[in-house]
Design a protein around this motif. Structure first.
Motif, PDB file in Angstrom:
ATOM      1  N   LEU A 171      -8.296  14.379  -3.619  1.00 43.26           N
ATOM      2  CA  LEU A 171      -7.993  13.904  -2.548  1.00 43.26           C
ATOM      3  C   LEU A 171      -8.518  15.338  -1.213  1.00 43.26           C
ATOM      4  CD1 LEU A 171      -4.501  11.459  -1.855  1.00 43.26           C
ATOM      5  CD2 LEU A 171      -7.393  11.174  -1.671  1.00 43.26           C
ATOM      6  N   ASP A 172      -8.061  16.307  -1.389  1.00 46.04           N
ATOM      7  CA  ASP A 172      -7.556  17.248  -0.964  1.00 46.04           C
ATOM      8  C   ASP A 172      -8.887  18.243  -0.696  1.00 46.04           C
ATOM      9  OD1 ASP A 172      -5.781  17.697  -0.100  1.00 46.04           O
ATOM     10  OD2 ASP A 172      -5.332  19.629  -1.298  1.00 46.04           O
ATOM     11  N   ALA A 177      -3.140  22.645   1.267  1.00 49.28           N
ATOM     12  CA  ALA A 177      -4.335  23.263   1.046  1.00 49.28           C
ATOM     13  C   ALA A 177      -5.665  21.720   1.819  1.00 49.28           C
ATOM     14  CB  ALA A 177      -4.930  23.343  -0.237  1.00 49.28           C
ATOM     15  N   GLY A 178      -4.486  20.522   1.920  1.00 45.28           N
ATOM     16  CA  GLY A 178      -5.613  19.220   2.500  1.00 45.28           C
ATOM     17  C   GLY A 178      -4.486  18.329   3.088  1.00 45.28           C
ATOM     18  N   PRO A 179      -5.600  16.912   2.902  1.00 47.23           N
ATOM     19  CA  PRO A 179      -4.212  15.753   3.261  1.00 47.23           C
ATOM     20  C   PRO A 179      -3.648  15.265   1.530  1.00 47.23           C
ATOM     21  CG  PRO A 179      -6.569  14.906   3.091  1.00 47.23           C
ATOM     22  CD  PRO A 179      -6.453  17.154   3.275  1.00 47.23           C
ATOM     23  N   GLY A 180      -4.449  15.776   0.821  1.00 42.47           N
ATOM     24  CA  GLY A 180      -3.699  15.076  -0.724  1.00 42.47           C
ATOM     25  C   GLY A 180      -2.489  16.341  -0.981  1.00 42.47           C
ATOM     26  N   THR A 181      -2.783  16.809  -0.756  1.00 46.19           N
ATOM     27  CA  THR A 181      -1.463  18.086  -1.623  1.00 46.19           C
ATOM     28  C   THR A 181      -0.308  18.104  -0.413  1.00 46.19           C
ATOM     29  OG1 THR A 181      -3.045  20.014  -0.822  1.00 46.19           O
ATOM     30  CG2 THR A 181      -2.543  19.619  -3.008  1.00 46.19           C
ATOM     31  N   PRO A 232      -4.257  14.558  -5.775  1.00 51.09           N
ATOM     32  CA  PRO A 232      -4.059  15.367  -4.789  1.00 51.09           C
ATOM     33  C   PRO A 232      -4.864  15.983  -4.749  1.00 51.09           C
ATOM     34  CG  PRO A 232      -1.981  15.679  -5.716  1.00 51.09           C
ATOM     35  CD  PRO A 232      -2.939  15.233  -6.680  1.00 51.09           C
ATOM     36  N   PRO A 264       2.764  15.251  -1.499  1.00 52.49           N
ATOM     37  CA  PRO A 264       4.387  15.381  -2.033  1.00 52.49           C
ATOM     38  C   PRO A 264       4.677  16.614  -1.720  1.00 52.49           C
ATOM     39  CG  PRO A 264       2.007  15.944  -3.721  1.00 52.49           C
ATOM     40  CD  PRO A 264       1.856  15.384  -2.056  1.00 52.49           C
ATOM     41  N   LEU A 265       4.141  17.691  -1.198  1.00 48.34           N
ATOM     42  CA  LEU A 265       4.860  18.960   0.118  1.00 48.34           C
ATOM     43  C   LEU A 265       5.704  18.424   1.170  1.00 48.34           C
ATOM     44  CD1 LEU A 265       2.437  21.383  -0.318  1.00 48.34           C
ATOM     45  CD2 LEU A 265       4.083  21.735  -1.296  1.00 48.34           C
ATOM     46  N   VAL A 268       0.679  -1.240   0.185  1.00 45.91           N
ATOM     47  CA  VAL A 268       0.366   0.183  -0.127  1.00 45.91           C
ATOM     48  C   VAL A 268       0.336   1.520   0.246  1.00 45.91           C
ATOM     49  CG1 VAL A 268      -2.026   0.766   1.989  1.00 45.91           C
ATOM     50  CG2 VAL A 268      -1.690  -1.183   1.572  1.00 45.91           C
ATOM     51  N   THR A 293      -0.933  12.071   9.767  1.00 41.81           N
ATOM     52  CA  THR A 293      -2.230  10.908  10.715  1.00 41.81           C
ATOM     53  C   THR A 293      -3.117  10.851   8.956  1.00 41.81           C
ATOM     54  OG1 THR A 293      -3.660  11.533  11.883  1.00 41.81           O
ATOM     55  CG2 THR A 293      -2.258  10.934  12.631  1.00 41.81           C
ATOM     56  N   ARG A 294      -3.431  11.249   7.829  1.00 44.66           N
ATOM     57  CA  ARG A 294      -4.389  11.455   7.115  1.00 44.66           C
ATOM     58  C   ARG A 294      -3.272  11.566   5.753  1.00 44.66           C
ATOM     59  NH1 ARG A 294      -8.859  15.150   7.416  1.00 44.66           N
ATOM     60  NH2 ARG A 294      -9.736  13.582   6.235  1.00 44.66           N
ATOM     61  N   ASP A 342      -4.341   2.736  12.775  1.00 43.00           N
ATOM     62  CA  ASP A 342      -4.581   3.020  14.201  1.00 43.00           C
ATOM     63  C   ASP A 342      -4.179   2.769  15.184  1.00 43.00           C
ATOM     64  OD1 ASP A 342      -6.951   2.139  13.667  1.00 43.00           O
ATOM     65  OD2 ASP A 342      -7.968   3.593  13.503  1.00 43.00           O
ATOM     66  N   LEU A 395      -9.060   7.813   4.415  1.00 41.58           N
ATOM     67  CA  LEU A 395      -8.374   8.970   5.464  1.00 41.58           C
ATOM     68  C   LEU A 395      -9.470   9.652   4.875  1.00 41.58           C
ATOM     69  CD1 LEU A 395      -4.872   7.570   5.113  1.00 41.58           C
ATOM     70  CD2 LEU A 395      -6.425   8.194   7.403  1.00 41.58           C
ATOM     71  N   ARG A 422      -6.969  -1.492  15.819  1.00 34.67           N
ATOM     72  CA  ARG A 422      -8.047  -2.481  15.092  1.00 34.67           C
ATOM     73  C   ARG A 422      -7.607  -1.915  13.532  1.00 34.67           C
ATOM     74  NH1 ARG A 422     -12.887   1.806  13.739  1.00 34.67           N
ATOM     75  NH2 ARG A 422     -11.447   3.699  13.320  1.00 34.67           N
ATOM     76  N   GLY A 423      -6.251  -2.057  13.886  1.00 37.68           N
ATOM     77  CA  GLY A 423      -5.852  -1.622  12.398  1.00 37.68           C
ATOM     78  C   GLY A 423      -4.296  -0.967  12.517  1.00 37.68           C
ATOM     79  N   GLN A 463      -4.176   1.272  -4.055  1.00 38.93           N
ATOM     80  CA  GLN A 463      -4.730   0.303  -2.791  1.00 38.93           C
ATOM     81  C   GLN A 463      -4.085   2.704  -2.564  1.00 38.93           C
ATOM     82  OE1 GLN A 463      -1.822  -2.791  -2.006  1.00 38.93           O
ATOM     83  NE2 GLN A 463      -3.024  -3.815  -1.481  1.00 38.93           N
ATOM     84  N   THR A 466      -1.913   8.105   4.243  1.00 35.75           N
ATOM     85  CA  THR A 466      -1.953   6.549   4.017  1.00 35.75           C
ATOM     86  C   THR A 466      -0.226   6.539   4.095  1.00 35.75           C
ATOM     87  OG1 THR A 466      -1.769   4.438   3.800  1.00 35.75           O
ATOM     88  CG2 THR A 466      -1.206   5.841   1.628  1.00 35.75           C
ATOM     89  N   ASN A 511      -5.838   6.226   0.861  1.00 37.95           N
ATOM     90  CA  ASN A 511      -5.576   7.399   1.295  1.00 37.95           C
ATOM     91  C   ASN A 511      -7.302   7.870   0.774  1.00 37.95           C
ATOM     92  OD1 ASN A 511      -3.244   8.472   1.821  1.00 37.95           O
ATOM     93  ND2 ASN A 511      -2.206   8.779   0.092  1.00 37.95           N
ATOM     94  N   LEU A 539       7.203  15.582   1.097  1.00 36.65           N
ATOM     95  CA  LEU A 539       8.131  15.148   0.047  1.00 36.65           C
ATOM     96  C   LEU A 539       9.109  16.071  -0.354  1.00 36.65           C
ATOM     97  CD1 LEU A 539       6.611  12.229  -1.757  1.00 36.65           C
ATOM     98  CD2 LEU A 539       8.033  11.878   0.162  1.00 36.65           C
ATOM     99  N   GLY A 596       8.512  16.136  -4.301  1.00 42.15           N
ATOM    100  CA  GLY A 596       7.398  14.820  -3.862  1.00 42.15           C
ATOM    101  C   GLY A 596       6.295  15.943  -4.712  1.00 42.15           C
TER     102      GLY A 596
END
Lengths: 269, 269, 269
Positions: free
Chosen positions: C253-254, A243-247, C250, A250-251, A35, A197-198, A148, C45, A145-146, C37, A200, C42, A253, B246
């Motif tokens: 996802l945001d 701007a959120g968990p998706g962006t 990304p 890469p930031l 994953v 934590t948001r 988290d 999440l 439970r996994g 995956q 993966t 993501n 990294l 990234g």
């Protein structure tokens, strides 16, 4: 902030470890889940290490012996990869190569809990997990439970200390404040960002960065703390612009690449 | 820049190949590693191809026969997927479907080195790797330590030429300047960005794009050069706006989509 | 826009389902492909669910029984994971845990087509696929050439209705306009963005989000529609700022994280 001269690790030692990592470009052999492999590999590249994911039993033993460090992460372990993990851990142990165990979701699932317990005999230099996982592996909890964890890292201090005594190595517990102990000295790392934590694999990547620091030659306590400080500082930088968990990913990294001074990390001994 | 009318490939032929790829939307069957599958699939989608990752032995043979092209990448090969790769390569070969071999980390690891050597009998239209891998596969070197390579592409020219003679196909060597040869004609592609080497799977995605170009019907030399030029131009565009390794990856995918004219690529015959 | 009081689902019910998902933070057990995956985890999440990918046969049965919902996606199924999928589906069914089947590429490939057909006996709460896949699974079509589909969702209405009658559950068909039916009521969801089709795993992630909505306790029709509306609204928001298919992912996802009101979705009963 870290007080200079404390009996844990000091800021200069962390920044020196960061420089050593860039100079060594350690080859990190990862036997890990499917994953989060991509983020893990990119995080290793970002900090200056060289990732190699090899989990075929016919290759794992030999490859672990020539790597700078080995990471074993149980996230999506199966019967085939478990064989490779046993071979790689023993091979690393026999060669004196530092290896890191990330006992993902240990506790609730017997197959991986038994495997993780068995792997402790190969004496991982560092075990890294969340509080539930560390408590379960130390025999002190029922597990989460996994991936988290409802428990705070501090709840796992006794379990981490006991586990460190058993392996003769270092145990790191991730949480809002991380905790790293070799059984006698305990260091805490604050800061970071809830966005970790948001995302993966952020914890998985942290385990791989611990291996990278060890592969560059540092002692296990300093290396583990440096990896946690590095991750936290990069997360803080990324969170300021994401701007959120998706962006964020890469930031983060980008920031892992850019962070060279670990002095500003909120490390307390 | 490419001189028109040279005996390698010319800029018009490359841009024509790009248009043909968009028109054909070739189905590329990838038997590949689990680390870089996502970037590979997204790169194929970005250029207008249709990716399908199918590596179950019960499915691989039949699927390879109906695909436009097949990619075999050994990154995380195991005993099960090796069976599927053998079946797919032979099936593609029998059907006259072009297939590409990416011999990741061949040289240092006997299992995959033997497999790659065996797969050469199914006559891949293109073999794509770094200098260490190509030299190892041609029997001319000891191999690298994994996916990276200390050697320059030019060091592998003799090995690439020998390998092309053996397969009757094309061999491509990635490096700061890439090298593509059919044994008699050799084309070099410059440009690109060092950020490609800091993005896990950029090389793997390149192999898949070679397969996409072949699946759209071009000859192997033109298709391989077009894929390298496409990757390099997109990398240059992404590197101009990326803030680090990234953010480079998604921007590179954006650029792969946007690049339609391969004329500006630094291709020399 | 959705007319209040229609006999399908109304906008308030969708927004209520979104709130329930955030409150419940359901644990979604995914047995899924290795290509998508990461995006799937993501996406889970991002909407507030907790993903866990466990596909070892020794673990899948027990884990499915404690999860809030289970997703089975056949993208890269192999003989080993097929065993785990059978165990997990039956375990979920026996425990009364809702589970979702995503029959990726069913139709052209006998191994997975037979498996998907067999899994219907475990009565998935929702089957989600594209038109080719749903028609093939219902025995009404020859299947597509992989994960893409030339057919419009509406072409699969009869097949979806027949399939819903067979499972006693809901069937969702993705397309430019999505279609969700329980056999008697049919709801359509428009909007979204073509960039979803250029992002590997967007459809897979949608399947997982359906599972997340079911795991939060809603009825299958409302949960499936809510997931589709959520994905579409987030895609529209991301498409407004994305520079291409790479930066779209990304940003999507945001947006999945940010969307809390599903009222503006183009849902018609």
């Amino acid at each position: 902030m870290l007080a200079k001269g404390c009996h844990g690790v000091d800021a200069d030692a962390l920044t020196t470890a960061r420089s050593a990592l860039m100079a060594a470009a350690p080859l990190v052999h990862c036997l890990t889940n499917t994953v989060t492999q991509t983020l893990m590999a990119n995080a290793l590249l970002a900090v200056g290490a060289a990732p190699a994911m090899v989990d075929e039993p016919l290759e794992a033993e030999g490859f672990a012996a020539v790597a700078s460090a080995v990471l074993v992460n149980l996230g999506t372990v199966n019967e085939r990869t478990a064989v490779a993990m046993r071979l790689a851990a023993r091979s690393a142990s026999a060669a004196g190569t530092p290896w890191v165990l990330d006992p993902v979701a240990v506790g609730g699932l017997a197959f991986r809990t038994d495997l993780a317990t068995e792997l402790l005999d190969a004496r991982p230099a560092v075990v890294r997990g969340n509080a539930s996982e560390i408590m379960a592996l130390a025999g002190a909890g029922a597990g989460g439970r996994g991936v988290d964890s409802a428990a705070a890292a501090e709840d796992a201090l006794d379990a981490a200390t006991a586990l460190a005594a058993r392996t003769g190595g270092v145990v790191a517990v991730s949480g809002e404040t991380d905790l790293v102990t070799d059984g006698s000295r305990t260091v805490r790392i604050g800061g970071g960002s809830a966005l970790l934590t948001r995302t993966t694999g952020a914890g998985c990547a942290l385990g791989a960065l611990v291996a990278a620091y060890l592969g560059a030659g540092g002692d296990a306590l300093t290396g583990a703390v440096a990896a946690h400080a590095h991750v936290a500082l990069a997360a803080e930088a990324a969170a300021r612009v994401a701007a959120g968990p998706g962006t964020f990913a890469p930031l983060w990294l980008d920031a892992l690449d850019r962070v060279t001074d670990l002095g500003p990390a909120r490390v307390t001994a």
